[in-house]
Scaffold this motif. Structure first.
Motif, PDB file in Angstrom:
ATOM      1  N   LEU A 144       0.824  -1.211   0.000  1.00 33.96           N
ATOM      2  CA  LEU A 144       0.000   0.000   0.000  1.00 33.96           C
ATOM      3  C   LEU A 144       0.856   1.258   0.000  1.00 33.96           C
ATOM      4  CD1 LEU A 144      -2.833   1.230   0.152  1.00 33.96           C
ATOM      5  CD2 LEU A 144      -2.709   1.043   2.645  1.00 33.96           C
ATOM      6  N   GLY A 145       2.089   1.131   0.494  1.00 33.57           N
ATOM      7  CA  GLY A 145       2.958   2.304   0.547  1.00 33.57           C
ATOM      8  C   GLY A 145       3.336   2.830  -0.821  1.00 33.57           C
ATOM      9  N   PHE A 146       3.424   1.950  -1.815  1.00 31.11           N
ATOM     10  CA  PHE A 146       3.814   2.411  -3.153  1.00 31.11           C
ATOM     11  C   PHE A 146       2.775   3.341  -3.779  1.00 31.11           C
ATOM     12  CE2 PHE A 146       3.657   1.658  -7.801  1.00 31.11           C
ATOM     13  CZ  PHE A 146       4.814   2.330  -8.141  1.00 31.11           C
ATOM     14  N   LEU A 155       9.117   8.073  -2.399  1.00 29.00           N
ATOM     15  CA  LEU A 155       8.862   7.314  -3.614  1.00 29.00           C
ATOM     16  C   LEU A 155      10.037   6.386  -3.954  1.00 29.00           C
ATOM     17  CD1 LEU A 155       6.993   6.742  -5.977  1.00 29.00           C
ATOM     18  CD2 LEU A 155       8.072   8.642  -7.210  1.00 29.00           C
ATOM     19  N   VAL A 156      11.263   6.876  -3.791  1.00 27.61           N
ATOM     20  CA  VAL A 156      12.431   6.047  -4.107  1.00 27.61           C
ATOM     21  C   VAL A 156      12.458   4.805  -3.213  1.00 27.61           C
ATOM     22  CG1 VAL A 156      14.945   6.003  -4.210  1.00 27.61           C
ATOM     23  CG2 VAL A 156      13.707   8.086  -4.855  1.00 27.61           C
ATOM     24  N   VAL A 157      12.272   5.003  -1.925  1.00 24.83           N
ATOM     25  CA  VAL A 157      12.277   3.864  -0.994  1.00 24.83           C
ATOM     26  C   VAL A 157      11.098   2.950  -1.273  1.00 24.83           C
ATOM     27  CG1 VAL A 157      12.256   3.219   1.446  1.00 24.83           C
ATOM     28  CG2 VAL A 157      13.410   5.306   0.737  1.00 24.83           C
ATOM     29  N   VAL A 166       9.503   2.407  -4.110  1.00 25.15           N
ATOM     30  CA  VAL A 166       9.684   1.638  -5.344  1.00 25.15           C
ATOM     31  C   VAL A 166      10.579   0.434  -5.085  1.00 25.15           C
ATOM     32  CG1 VAL A 166      10.733   1.691  -7.631  1.00 25.15           C
ATOM     33  CG2 VAL A 166       9.238   3.547  -6.915  1.00 25.15           C
ATOM     34  N   VAL A 167      11.700   0.641  -4.404  1.00 21.94           N
ATOM     35  CA  VAL A 167      12.637  -0.456  -4.138  1.00 21.94           C
ATOM     36  C   VAL A 167      11.976  -1.529  -3.279  1.00 21.94           C
ATOM     37  CG1 VAL A 167      14.828  -1.062  -3.058  1.00 21.94           C
ATOM     38  CG2 VAL A 167      14.635   1.051  -4.384  1.00 21.94           C
ATOM     39  N   THR A 168      11.350  -1.135  -2.177  1.00 20.30           N
ATOM     40  CA  THR A 168      10.734  -2.120  -1.277  1.00 20.30           C
ATOM     41  C   THR A 168       9.543  -2.797  -1.939  1.00 20.30           C
ATOM     42  OG1 THR A 168       9.441  -0.322  -0.279  1.00 20.30           O
ATOM     43  CG2 THR A 168      11.505  -0.936   0.797  1.00 20.30           C
ATOM     44  N   PHE A 169       8.787  -2.067  -2.758  1.00 20.40           N
ATOM     45  CA  PHE A 169       7.637  -2.653  -3.458  1.00 20.40           C
ATOM     46  C   PHE A 169       8.102  -3.731  -4.439  1.00 20.40           C
ATOM     47  CE2 PHE A 169       4.692  -2.750  -7.056  1.00 20.40           C
ATOM     48  CZ  PHE A 169       3.475  -2.966  -6.408  1.00 20.40           C
ATOM     49  N   VAL A 170       9.125  -3.429  -5.227  1.00 22.70           N
ATOM     50  CA  VAL A 170       9.616  -4.384  -6.209  1.00 22.70           C
ATOM     51  C   VAL A 170      10.148  -5.643  -5.525  1.00 22.70           C
ATOM     52  CG1 VAL A 170      11.408  -4.773  -7.943  1.00 22.70           C
ATOM     53  CG2 VAL A 170      10.097  -2.643  -7.958  1.00 22.70           C
ATOM     54  N   VAL A 171      10.952  -5.467  -4.475  1.00 26.93           N
ATOM     55  CA  VAL A 171      11.513  -6.625  -3.776  1.00 26.93           C
ATOM     56  C   VAL A 171      10.400  -7.477  -3.165  1.00 26.93           C
ATOM     57  CG1 VAL A 171      12.964  -7.344  -1.850  1.00 26.93           C
ATOM     58  CG2 VAL A 171      13.698  -5.464  -3.326  1.00 26.93           C
ATOM     59  N   ALA A 177       9.490   2.062   6.955  1.00 29.42           N
ATOM     60  CA  ALA A 177       8.965   2.677   8.181  1.00 29.42           C
ATOM     61  C   ALA A 177      10.039   3.490   8.892  1.00 29.42           C
ATOM     62  CB  ALA A 177       8.424   1.595   9.111  1.00 29.42           C
ATOM     63  N   SER A 178      11.279   3.019   8.888  1.00 28.49           N
ATOM     64  CA  SER A 178      12.356   3.773   9.545  1.00 28.49           C
ATOM     65  C   SER A 178      12.617   5.088   8.826  1.00 28.49           C
ATOM     66  CB  SER A 178      13.635   2.934   9.578  1.00 28.49           C
ATOM     67  OG  SER A 178      13.433   1.746  10.317  1.00 28.49           O
ATOM     68  N   PHE A 179      12.524   5.059   7.495  1.00 34.38           N
ATOM     69  CA  PHE A 179      12.679   6.311   6.735  1.00 34.38           C
ATOM     70  C   PHE A 179      11.599   7.311   7.138  1.00 34.38           C
ATOM     71  CE2 PHE A 179      11.486   8.861   3.000  1.00 34.38           C
ATOM     72  CZ  PHE A 179      12.690   9.527   2.776  1.00 34.38           C
TER      73      PHE A 179
END
Length: 442
Positions: free
Chosen positions: A40-42, A136-138, A140-145, A215-217
C-alpha cells in the motif's frame, strides 16, 4: 504412569505445541501487516509525490507573485496530511506508539497572511514535504523486492500444479537444462519447487526488512525530531522535579534541625552553665541539673539518628531495599503489613542505588503522610518488580481526601518519582481508602 526419565510427558508436548502455535501465528500476522504496509505504501508514495511536486513547483514558480505563497502553504498542509497518514501506519510495523509533533499554530486573531506564513516557517512541515517527495524512491525499491519475493514464493511453491499447462519443447532451454538436471518434468518441478521453498523460507525476513526500511525512513523524518523534543522536555521536567525534591528535603531537614536538635543543644548548654554555678553553692541542685542535661543529650542523639536515617539510611546500603522497608514499617505508628518481592533482597536482584534511594524515600514520605494526616488504623505496603518497573503501592483505611496539591506531602513524593522518570497515581475518595501507587523504571 509416569513417563520414562528423559522423555517428554504429554503435558510437556502439549505445552510446546501450544507455545509454537502462537509463534507461528505471530509470524504470519506480522508478515501480513508488513506486506500490506509495503504494497500500500507504493501507491500512497506515488500519489503524494505527484501532488506535492506539482504544488511545490507551482508555488516556487509563482513565488514572484502573491499567489505563490498561498500555494506553497497549501502544499505544506497537504504534506502534513500525507505525513499523518504515514504516522498512522508506522506503529503497526515498528511496534511503537504513535508520535505526532507539535506544529506551529497562528495566534488567535492573526491575519490571513500571518496564517499563511505559519507552515512556511515550521521546520517539521518541510520535513513532511521531504518525506512525501523522497519516500517514492524507498517505496519503489521495497515494493519491487516484496512483489518479487511473493511471486517467487507462490510461483515456485505451486509450480507442480501448473507445470503441465506450460508449453514444452519450443526450442528454449529451461534453467533445469542449463544446470544439467535434464529436461524431464521431475527435474523442472524439483528445481522450481526448491526455488519456491527458498523464497518461502526467506519471505518473512525479506518483507520484514523492506517494511522496516520504509517505516524507519518515515519515522526519521516524521517523528524523529518530535521524539527528540519530547525527550528533551521530559528530561527538563525530571531535572526540575529532582531540584524541587532535593530543595524540599533540605528545607525540611533544616526545619527539623532548627526545631529539634538545635533547641535541645541550646538548652543543654544553658543547663551545663547553670550546673557550673550550682556546684559551689548547691551540689544537689547541680546534680539534678546534670541529670537533666544527660537526658537532653540522649534525646538529642535520638533525634539526630532519626534525621540521619532520613538522609542516607545505612541499612539500605548494607542490606538492601527489603530490609530498609521492613525497618520503616517497624518504626511506624500505624500497623503496616509489608509485602516485598523476595528477589529484591538477593544480590542478583538488587536495584540501581538511585532507584533504591528513590523507592525508600517514596515509602518513607508516604508512611509519614499516612501517620500524620490519614487517621488510619491499618496500612498495607506492597513492592513488586515486573517488566523492568518497580511498583510501590501504599494503601490505608483512613478518611481519604489526599491530593497532589503543592505544599502537601504527596507533592514531594510526586517530585521524587518524576525525577526518576516514573509515574505517581493517587486514588483517595472522600471517606477512604487511600491508595498511593508509584512506578519507577529499573
Amino acid at each position: 504412569m509416569e513417563p520414562p526419565t528423559g522423555l517428554p510427558s504429554v503435558e510437556d508436548m502439549t505445552t510446546v505445541t501450544a507455545s509454537a502455535e502462537p509463534a507461528q501465528a505471530t509470524i504470519l500476522r506480522q508478515l501480513g501487516v508488513d506486506s500490506a504496509y509495503v504494497l500500500l505504501g507504493f501507491p500512497l508514495a506515488l500519489a503524494s509525490f505527484v501532488i506535492l511536486i506539482a504544488g511545490l513547483a507551482l508555488g516556487v514558480g509563482l513565488m514572484v507573485t502573491v499567489i505563490g505563497l498561498p500555494i506553497l502553504a497549501g502544499t505544506l498542509y497537504l504534506a502534513r496530511g500525507w505525513a499523518d497518514i504515514e504516522r498512522l501506519r508506522i506503529p503497526a510495523v515498528l511496534h511503537q506508539p504513535r508520535v505526532r509533533p507539535q506544529y506551529r499554530s497562528a495566534e488567535t486573531g492573526a491575519s490571513a497572511w500571518r496564517r499563511i506564513f505559519v507552515p512556511i516557517a515550521d521546520g517539521q512541515s518541510w520535513l513532511d514535504l521531504a518525506h512525501g517527495l523522497g519516500k517514492l524512491v524507498v517505496a519503489v525499491v521495497t515494493f519491487v523486492v516484496t512483489v518479487v519475493w511473493w511471486a517467487g514464493t507462490i510461483g515456485g511453491s505451486l509450480y507442480w500444479a501448473y507445470d503441465w499447462t506450460l508449453p514444452q519443447g519450443d526450442g528454449n532451454e529451461g534453467l533445469n537444462e542449463l544446470l544439467g538436471l535434464g529436461d524431464s518434468a521431475g527435474a523442472r518441478i524439483g528445481l522450481n519447487s526448491a526455488i519456491g521453498l527458498f523464497f518461502l523460507i526467506t519471505l518473512p525476513i525479506v518483507v520484514r526488512g523492506c517494511a522496516l526500511l520504509q517505516a524507519s525512513f518515515g519515522r526519521t523524518l516524521l517523528t524523529g525530531v518530535a521524539e527528540m523534543r519530547n525527550r528533551i522536555t521530559v528530561l527538563e521536567e525530571q531535572k526540575r522535579a529532582a531540584v524541587s525534591a532535593e530543595a524540599s528535603a533540605l528545607r525540611r531537614l533544616e526545619r527539623d534541625i532548627h526545631d529539634g536538635p538545635q533547641q535541645r543543644l541550646v538548652r543543654l548548654a544553658m543547663d551545663i552553665s547553670r550546673a557550673q554555678h550550682q556546684l559551689a553553692t548547691d551540689p544537689d541542685a547541680a546534680r539534678r541539673t546534670l541529670d537533666e542535661a544527660l537526658t537532653q543529650t540522649r534525646d538529642t542523639l535520638a533525634e539526630l539518628r532519626a534525621l540521619s536515617r532520613g538522609i542516607a539510611p545505612p541499612i539500605l546500603v548494607d542490606r538492601g531495599l527489603p530490609s530498609a522497608l521492613a525497618a520503616l514499617a517497624g518504626r511506624g505508628l500505624i500497623p503496616v503489613e509489608l509485602t516485598v518481592d523476595p528477589e529484591l533482597g538477593t544480590p542478583v536482584g538488587r536495584l540501581d542505588p538511585a532507584v533504591e534511594n528513590a523507592a525508600y524515600f517514596v515509602v518513607a514520605e508516604a508512611l509519614t503522610n499516612v501517620a500524620k494526616h490519614s487517621r488510619a488504623t491499618e496500612c498495607w505496603l506492597t513492592v513488586t518488580r515486573a517488566d523492568r518497573k518497580l511498583s510501590i503501592a501504599v494503601v490505608d483505611d483512613g478518611e481519604g481526601g489526599a491530593h497532589l496539591s503543592k505544599g502537601h506531602g504527596l507533592a514531594g513524593i510526586a517530585d521524587r518519582v518524576r525525577a526518576t522518570g516514573g509515574t505517581l497515581t493517587v486514588i483517595s475518595p472522600a471517606g477512604g481508602p487511600t491508595e498511593v501507587r508509584a512506578e519507577l523504571p529499573c
